[in-house]
Write a protein that holds these residues in place. Structure first.
Motif, PDB file in Angstrom:
ATOM      1  N   ASP A 442       0.826  -1.209   0.000  1.00 42.03           N
ATOM      2  CA  ASP A 442       0.000   0.000   0.000  1.00 42.03           C
ATOM      3  C   ASP A 442       0.863   1.264   0.000  1.00 42.03           C
ATOM      4  O   ASP A 442       0.456   2.297  -0.536  1.00 42.03           O
ATOM      5  CB  ASP A 442      -0.988   0.001   1.167  1.00 42.03           C
ATOM      6  CG  ASP A 442      -0.370  -0.299   2.521  1.00 42.03           C
ATOM      7  OD1 ASP A 442       0.848  -0.521   2.601  1.00 42.03           O
ATOM      8  OD2 ASP A 442      -1.128  -0.314   3.512  1.00 42.03           O
ATOM      9  N   ASN A 475      -2.763  -4.211   1.846  1.00 41.05           N
ATOM     10  CA  ASN A 475      -3.176  -3.072   2.653  1.00 41.05           C
ATOM     11  C   ASN A 475      -2.970  -3.407   4.132  1.00 41.05           C
ATOM     12  O   ASN A 475      -3.738  -4.169   4.722  1.00 41.05           O
ATOM     13  CB  ASN A 475      -4.643  -2.740   2.371  1.00 41.05           C
ATOM     14  CG  ASN A 475      -5.136  -1.527   3.151  1.00 41.05           C
ATOM     15  OD1 ASN A 475      -4.437  -1.004   4.009  1.00 41.05           O
ATOM     16  ND2 ASN A 475      -6.342  -1.086   2.854  1.00 41.05           N
ATOM     17  N   GLN A 477      -1.626  -0.588   6.173  1.00 40.01           N
ATOM     18  CA  GLN A 477      -1.457   0.768   6.720  1.00 40.01           C
ATOM     19  C   GLN A 477      -0.105   0.965   7.403  1.00 40.01           C
ATOM     20  O   GLN A 477       0.006   1.670   8.411  1.00 40.01           O
ATOM     21  CB  GLN A 477      -2.587   1.117   7.686  1.00 40.01           C
ATOM     22  CG  GLN A 477      -3.953   1.159   7.035  1.00 40.01           C
ATOM     23  CD  GLN A 477      -4.850   0.048   7.525  1.00 40.01           C
ATOM     24  OE1 GLN A 477      -5.253   0.091   8.682  1.00 40.01           O
ATOM     25  NE2 GLN A 477      -5.172  -0.921   6.690  1.00 40.01           N
ATOM     26  N   ASP A 478       0.910   0.295   6.860  1.00 43.53           N
ATOM     27  CA  ASP A 478       2.239   0.353   7.473  1.00 43.53           C
ATOM     28  C   ASP A 478       3.286   0.244   6.364  1.00 43.53           C
ATOM     29  O   ASP A 478       3.138  -0.568   5.450  1.00 43.53           O
ATOM     30  CB  ASP A 478       2.396  -0.811   8.463  1.00 43.53           C
ATOM     31  CG  ASP A 478       3.756  -0.849   9.131  1.00 43.53           C
ATOM     32  OD1 ASP A 478       4.269   0.231   9.483  1.00 43.53           O
ATOM     33  OD2 ASP A 478       4.313  -1.949   9.301  1.00 43.53           O
ATOM     34  N   ASP A 500       3.247   4.681   9.863  1.00 45.72           N
ATOM     35  CA  ASP A 500       1.814   4.547   9.617  1.00 45.72           C
ATOM     36  C   ASP A 500       1.402   5.339   8.383  1.00 45.72           C
ATOM     37  O   ASP A 500       1.875   6.471   8.173  1.00 45.72           O
ATOM     38  CB  ASP A 500       1.011   5.054  10.820  1.00 45.72           C
ATOM     39  CG  ASP A 500       1.078   4.102  12.004  1.00 45.72           C
ATOM     40  OD1 ASP A 500       1.575   2.972  11.831  1.00 45.72           O
ATOM     41  OD2 ASP A 500       0.631   4.491  13.106  1.00 45.72           O
ATOM     42  N   PRO A 502      -2.214   6.220   5.704  1.00 40.96           N
ATOM     43  CA  PRO A 502      -3.682   6.199   5.737  1.00 40.96           C
ATOM     44  C   PRO A 502      -4.257   4.935   5.112  1.00 40.96           C
ATOM     45  O   PRO A 502      -3.668   4.337   4.203  1.00 40.96           O
ATOM     46  CB  PRO A 502      -4.072   7.435   4.921  1.00 40.96           C
ATOM     47  CG  PRO A 502      -2.851   8.283   4.863  1.00 40.96           C
ATOM     48  CD  PRO A 502      -1.692   7.357   4.929  1.00 40.96           C
ATOM     49  N   ASP A 503      -5.398   4.544   5.622  1.00 44.68           N
ATOM     50  CA  ASP A 503      -6.155   3.438   5.038  1.00 44.68           C
ATOM     51  C   ASP A 503      -6.974   4.002   3.880  1.00 44.68           C
ATOM     52  O   ASP A 503      -7.885   4.801   4.073  1.00 44.68           O
ATOM     53  CB  ASP A 503      -7.072   2.824   6.098  1.00 44.68           C
ATOM     54  CG  ASP A 503      -7.819   1.603   5.572  1.00 44.68           C
ATOM     55  OD1 ASP A 503      -7.496   1.139   4.465  1.00 44.68           O
ATOM     56  OD2 ASP A 503      -8.722   1.113   6.284  1.00 44.68           O
ATOM     57  N   LYS A 545      -6.748  -6.873   2.935  1.00 47.93           N
ATOM     58  CA  LYS A 545      -6.462  -6.271   4.237  1.00 47.93           C
ATOM     59  C   LYS A 545      -5.622  -7.281   5.018  1.00 47.93           C
ATOM     60  O   LYS A 545      -6.142  -8.296   5.511  1.00 47.93           O
ATOM     61  CB  LYS A 545      -7.770  -5.961   4.965  1.00 47.93           C
ATOM     62  CG  LYS A 545      -8.655  -4.925   4.275  1.00 47.93           C
ATOM     63  CD  LYS A 545      -8.066  -3.528   4.405  1.00 47.93           C
ATOM     64  CE  LYS A 545      -9.032  -2.460   3.886  1.00 47.93           C
ATOM     65  NZ  LYS A 545     -10.151  -2.211   4.795  1.00 47.93           N
TER      66      LYS A 545
END
Length: 600
Positions: A442, A475, A477-478, A500, A502-503, A545
């Protein structure tokens, strides 16, 4: 009147260039007009950013063996090309960049967008020249292509915008100072010295435990590598750029090597007494034999790269296929197959361990290893696989088992974020009939991959078809790979302020663009998500996810890295999850040593 810009494109076409990746700007206005008049020969492909255009040119070179070509305007456009061009340089791919420049009249006046382009491109280019006369264009283009092909690197052509619009001189005036060149190049047959071949054969015949390490330089020598491995009873480890050299279903192929590598490769390297490297510049000494442990033979077409990774006893400067063909008659078939049998046992145990790692989920989160493991048996024949740089690269390297005829590449030496998506786009343009699948984190997708979905939208009619085109996004978020590197290499806990991200609803974004978006959050539905993506009638963004706390466990943990990881865990915001899941993964590994395990 035929302009220089028209002649430039005609000469590119004569060199076999079918498409040029780029982005417009007034520094190449003359070339843009010529593209319009060229009527698709060659074709201008509009990327969203010049960096992506350069990555596409590199990807084209990797998946076709042809020269990749990109174009950019002067000033900022030229600067943007650099990362993609360095990717080509460091991975030894022939790419020609055509770059605009301000008028000759304004050079040296501190003019708008005036940059010293020869200096800017000096390091990344094996050849860099500015066209200052219409009659010079022919020679500069020809030499750029000959240099890119010969050195397997980057050549840069700089053309001031006033030159682009002058009348072309396909044949320069016959006067002192003029030179006359031709389109054409042939791959040389490069063979090492016969005495060095005999020396290499003596080393390999004397070895009892031979390990082979192959890279992309062995890509055209599959049959020869297999024959040598069989004669020597050797196992074969593959550098990441050499993934496609041999299929992974051969029982003696130990898979990747290094931090992202397999335990089978690691055990083979630790136990060997002889190392044969073919077409690889794998740089990590800690994953090669200790100095003095093994005798060495290396094959590389570039004499500058021979014997610079491990002390070698025989240095074979030559083409991998031709050199191996000359070497094979000198090799004795080893009667004792105990070493080979051990390697094959380690390979079976490694595949079993990967399956068990991937099969274990933690709560409701998806184990990222399962994303690759579920795809592996579903891989279409003839697929082209790309990967970006990130933690997903671990699973791409370890859990995807390539079969014969499949292609795969990534940014090997530069290891830059960003090329996974443009590589896939270029692969699809070059091979519209072949399935293409990209693994992208991501972080990389947010960095530039999402923008290139707009390129996919622009050319949707051509990039859609019977064969799948899938952008698989992890995904979590890292910025996960760097997070793990902070823990293991620096002894620092995860710093959310830098790590971090954003999602973002990637699948929904794809749907907004007219692509197909699929999102999977359920560990039990990973396989079904792949089935849906592979059956789609248009390009797909497949979003998983995934759990950010699944560690990319190296084949063996260095003592110092282990200490730092423990230190980092004391204050890590994800300490509990890391500890729980890390222990479970290690227990899964140890379970493989129990009676009855690893005997598939």
């Amino acid at each position: 009147m035929t302009q220089v810009a028209d002649y430039v494109l005609q000469r590119l076409s004569a060199w076999g260039v079918k498409r040029v990746y780029g982005y417009p700007g007034d520094g190449i206005n003359g070339l843009l007009g010529a593209f319009d008049r060229a009527d698709g020969d060659p074709e201008f492909i509009q990327a969203r950013h010049e960096e992506m255009a350069a990555f596409m040119a590199c990807g084209h070179a990797k998946f076709t063996g042809e020269v990749g070509c990109c174009v950019a305007t002067s000033g900022p456009g030229a600067v943007h090309l650099l990362n993609g061009l360095y990717d080509a340089k460091l991975d030894h791919q022939p790419v020609v960049a055509v770059v605009g420049q301000q008028k000759r009249l304004s050079l040296g006046t501190h003019y708008q967008q005036e940059i010293a382009l020869p200096q800017l491109f000096a390091d990344v280019s094996e050849f860099c020249e500015t066209v200052v006369h219409p009659g010079q264009a022919r020679h500069v283009i020809d030499r750029a292509f000959k240099t890119a092909l010969t050195t397997r690197s980057v050549a840069t052509i700089i053309i001031p915008n006033d030159i682009q619009e002058e009348e072309a001189q396909p044949s320069p005036p016959r006067e002192h100072g003029s030179v006359f060149s031709s389109v054409g190049w042939s791959r040389p047959r490069v063979l090492p010295d016969l005495d060095e071949l005999r020396k290499a054969a003596d080393v390999l015949n004397a070895g009892g435990k031979v390990a082979m390490l192959v890279g992309q330089g062995a890509a055209q020598a599959e049959a020869e590598v297999m024959e040598v491995a069989e004669l020597l009873g050797a196992g074969v480890a593959k550098a990441l750029l050499g993934r496609e050299v041999l299929p992974d279903d051969l029982p003696y192929v130990t898979g990747p090597i290094g931090l992202l590598g397999s335990k089978a490769s690691d055990k083979m390297i630790k136990g060997c007494d002889t190392l044969l490297m073919v077409g690889s510049s794998f740089p990590y000494a800690e994953w090669l034999p200790e100095e003095g442990q093994a005798r060495g033979v290396e094959i590389d077409i570039d004499g500058r790269m021979i014997g610079i990774r491990y002390p070698m006893d025989a240095h074979l400067v030559g083409d991998s296929r031709e050199t191996l063909r000359a070497l094979i008659p000198m090799l004795d078939r080893k009667k004792d197959r105990g070493w080979r049998e051990k390697i094959e046992k380690d390979v079976r145990e490694w595949h079993d361990l990967c399956d068990r790692w991937a099969g274990e989920h933690f709560g409701k989160s998806i184990n990222p290893q399962s994303v690759a493991a579920e795809l592996s048996p579903r891989l279409p024949d003839d697929v082209i696989l790309t990967a970006d740089s990130g933690s997903g690269t671990n699973w791409w390297a370890r859990h995807l088992k390539l079969r014969d005829g499949m292609r795969a590449s990534l940014s090997g030496t530069l290891a830059t974020m960003g090329p996974g998506t443009p590589y896939a786009v270029a692969a699809r343009f070059a091979h519209p009939e072949r399935p293409v699948i990209a693994f992208v984190g991501d972080g990389a997708f947010q960095m530039n991959g999402m923008n290139e979905m707009i390129t996919v939208k622009r050319y949707l009619d051509r990039l859609s078809g019977q064969a799948p085109l899938i952008f698989c996004v992890f995904n979590n978020q890292d910025l996960n790979q760097v997070t793990w590197e902070q823990r293991a290499m620096a002894g620092d806990p995860k710093y959310p302020g830098s790590q971090d991200i954003p999602d973002v609803p990637y699948a929904a974004y794809a749907e907004l663009l007219g692509l197909k978006g699929i999102v999977c959050e359920d560990p039990k539905k990973v396989g079904a998500a792949w089935d849906e993506a592979l059956a789609a009638d248009r390009p797909v963004v497949l979003e998983f996810k995934v759990d950010a706390e699944i560690a990319p466990i190296p084949p063996h943990i260095m003592k110092e890295q282990g200490k730092k990881a423990v230190k980092a865990a004391l204050h890590d915001p994800e300490a509990t999850g890391i500890a729980t899941k890390g222990v479970r993964q290690k227990l899964t590994e140890y379970a493989g040593h129990l009676p009855g395990r690893g005997k598939k």
